[in-house]
Design an enzyme around this catalytic site. Structure first.
Site, PDB file in Angstrom:
ATOM      1  N   THR A  26       0.830  -1.196   0.000  1.00  0.00           N
ATOM      2  CA  THR A  26       0.000   0.000   0.000  1.00  0.00           C
ATOM      3  C   THR A  26       0.867   1.250   0.000  1.00  0.00           C
ATOM      4  OG1 THR A  26      -1.737  -1.148   1.188  1.00  0.00           O
ATOM      5  CG2 THR A  26      -1.751   1.246   1.307  1.00  0.00           C
ATOM      6  N   HIS A 167      -7.528 -10.364  -3.861  1.00  0.00           N
ATOM      7  CA  HIS A 167      -6.941 -10.141  -2.534  1.00  0.00           C
ATOM      8  C   HIS A 167      -7.820 -10.775  -1.461  1.00  0.00           C
ATOM      9  CE1 HIS A 167      -4.610  -8.635   0.629  1.00  0.00           C
ATOM     10  NE2 HIS A 167      -4.716  -7.331   0.463  1.00  0.00           N
ATOM     11  N   ALA A 169      -6.604 -11.912   1.376  1.00  0.00           N
ATOM     12  CA  ALA A 169      -5.716 -11.967   2.545  1.00  0.00           C
ATOM     13  C   ALA A 169      -5.888 -10.750   3.442  1.00  0.00           C
ATOM     14  CB  ALA A 169      -4.258 -12.059   2.073  1.00  0.00           C
ATOM     15  N   TYR A 172      -9.244  -8.645   4.917  1.00  0.00           N
ATOM     16  CA  TYR A 172     -10.214  -7.869   4.154  1.00  0.00           C
ATOM     17  C   TYR A 172     -11.426  -8.723   3.790  1.00  0.00           C
ATOM     18  CZ  TYR A 172      -6.433  -4.490   4.151  1.00  0.00           C
ATOM     19  OH  TYR A 172      -5.449  -3.620   4.549  1.00  0.00           O
ATOM     20  N   ARG A 224      -4.517 -14.371  -3.403  1.00  0.00           N
ATOM     21  CA  ARG A 224      -3.682 -14.226  -2.222  1.00  0.00           C
ATOM     22  C   ARG A 224      -4.466 -14.565  -0.960  1.00  0.00           C
ATOM     23  NH1 ARG A 224       0.160  -9.392   0.304  1.00  0.00           N
ATOM     24  NH2 ARG A 224       1.915 -10.785   0.610  1.00  0.00           N
TER      25      ARG A 224
END
Length: 367
Positions: A26, A167, A169, A172, A224
């Site tokens: 990020t 995503h 992982a 989230y 992921r």
């Protein structure tokens, strides 16, 4: 042992020139509305060209999925032009560009969402300070969310990316559906382990269908995941081995574990005989390539990771030295930058294995 400079070709035909990928990190560099900035393009430009692929920072697929200020967005067609700039910036000297798709779920707040309540699988707050109670998604909203991930995938194709990473992982929304802590539903989307997997199952199949039906060439899909949660109840290694066993049988091009240390051992007493990475790699058993990650600082670290993975993701080392890859490949590790100046170190926060920029860090401030 797999050599770092060896190519890898995925099932959909895309070939990486080496086994090093830049981990998704990020940056908080986008405009308030999710449009890519020039600073963001400079950041990626400095770190591309040497690695086999760059996986971008997370891009939200819905406005309500925004997790922090300065976050990339792929939630509407208006973002395609700036995402095209990002893809073309990354795709230099044969490096491939992969856009990471995500939704923050309960890991955001109403301030970030401008007064809107966060959503999740269930109305259960995260175990973190000042966490807000999310609203449980209705079934029609869940199907709508899957549609938004599909549209985001199509936009990634239109923008010229070489692939997308789902995503699932770092706590989230996708992980929230799989977690027994955040998912307390009693319908088709929760309850048993199999039902908690249902959202991931339908989401992954939907995204794969978009790619396959688009007829785009050499466009890959990865996933992921985080192997364990500290919450009780939370995702444990047995859950994760079930998850990756199911995912490894799908038409995914790779799986990508999220770890802070590639040598990390499970918190579960039943899985302390080997590293988490080794358990995962053995469960996959060659069905799909695995990206290993976690505090990779040296060539030896990278090579050790590749004993239990097909690719290695590098994060912090590429922040500190954008040319880490070429220096490792050319046997020049003695000139790799290893530390940041004090003022830079204070501007970085490591959380859940993600390096977050609190300010723009330029290379002339490194030593």
């Amino acid at each position: 042992m797999i050599a770092l400079d060896k190519t890898l070709t995925f099932r959909r035909g895309l070939t990486l020139k080496n086994r090093v990928v830049m981990a998704p990190m990020t940056t908080r560099m986008s405009f308030y509305d999710g449009v890519v900035t020039q600073d963001e393009l400079k950041y990626y430009s400095l770190r591309t060209g040497e690695v086999g692929a760059v996986i971008t920072a997370a891009a939200n697929v819905q406005e309500g999925g925004k997790g922090w200020e300065g976050e990339l967005s792929v939630s509407s067609d208006q973002f395609i032009p700036s995402l095209s700039q990002l893809a073309s910036t990354i795709k230099r000297n044969g490096t491939k560009a992969i856009l990471q798709l995500f939704h923050a779920g309960r890991m955001t707040d109403s301030k970030i969402l401008r007064g809107v309540q966060p959503v999740s699988a269930s109305a259960i707050a995260a175990e973190r300070p000042n966490a807000e109670i999310p609203r449980a998604l209705a079934e029609d909203e869940i199907f709508g969310l899957i549609e938004d991930f599909k549209k985001a995938t199509q936009r990634a194709i239109q923008a010229g990316f070489d692939g997308v990473e789902i995503h699932g992982a770092n706590t989230y929304l996708i992980q929230q559906f799989f977690s027994p802590h955040s998912n307390r539903r009693e319908d088709q989307w929760g309850g048993s382990l199999e039902k908690r997997f249902n959202f991931i199952n339908q989401l992954v199949d939907a995204i794969i269908a978009v790619v396959d039906n688009s007829k785009v060439k050499d466009f890959i899909v990865g996933y992921r995941f985080s192997p364990e949660e500290y919450e009780e109840p939370g995702i444990n290694m047995a859950d994760t081995l079930y998850l990756i066993d199911r995912l490894a049988d799908k038409k995914l091009d790779y799986l990508h574990i999220s770890l802070g240390d590639f040598k990390k051992v499970s918190a579960s007493e039943d899985f302390k005989g080997k590293s988490i990475l080794q358990y995962v790699h053995e469960k996959i058993n060659g069905r799909v390539p695995l990206i290993g990650v976690g505090d990779i600082r040296t060539k030896q670290n990278a090579e050790e990771t590749l004993t239990n993975a097909e690719l290695v993701a590098v994060g912090r080392s590429l922040i500190i030295d954008p040319h880490w890859t070429s220096k490792v490949m050319e046997g020049k590790e003695d000139i790799i930058r290893r530390v940041l100046a004090d003022q830079d170190r204070e501007e970085l926060v490591v959380e859940n294995g993600i390096l977050e920029f609190l300010k723009i860090m330029m290379p002339d401030r490194l030593r």
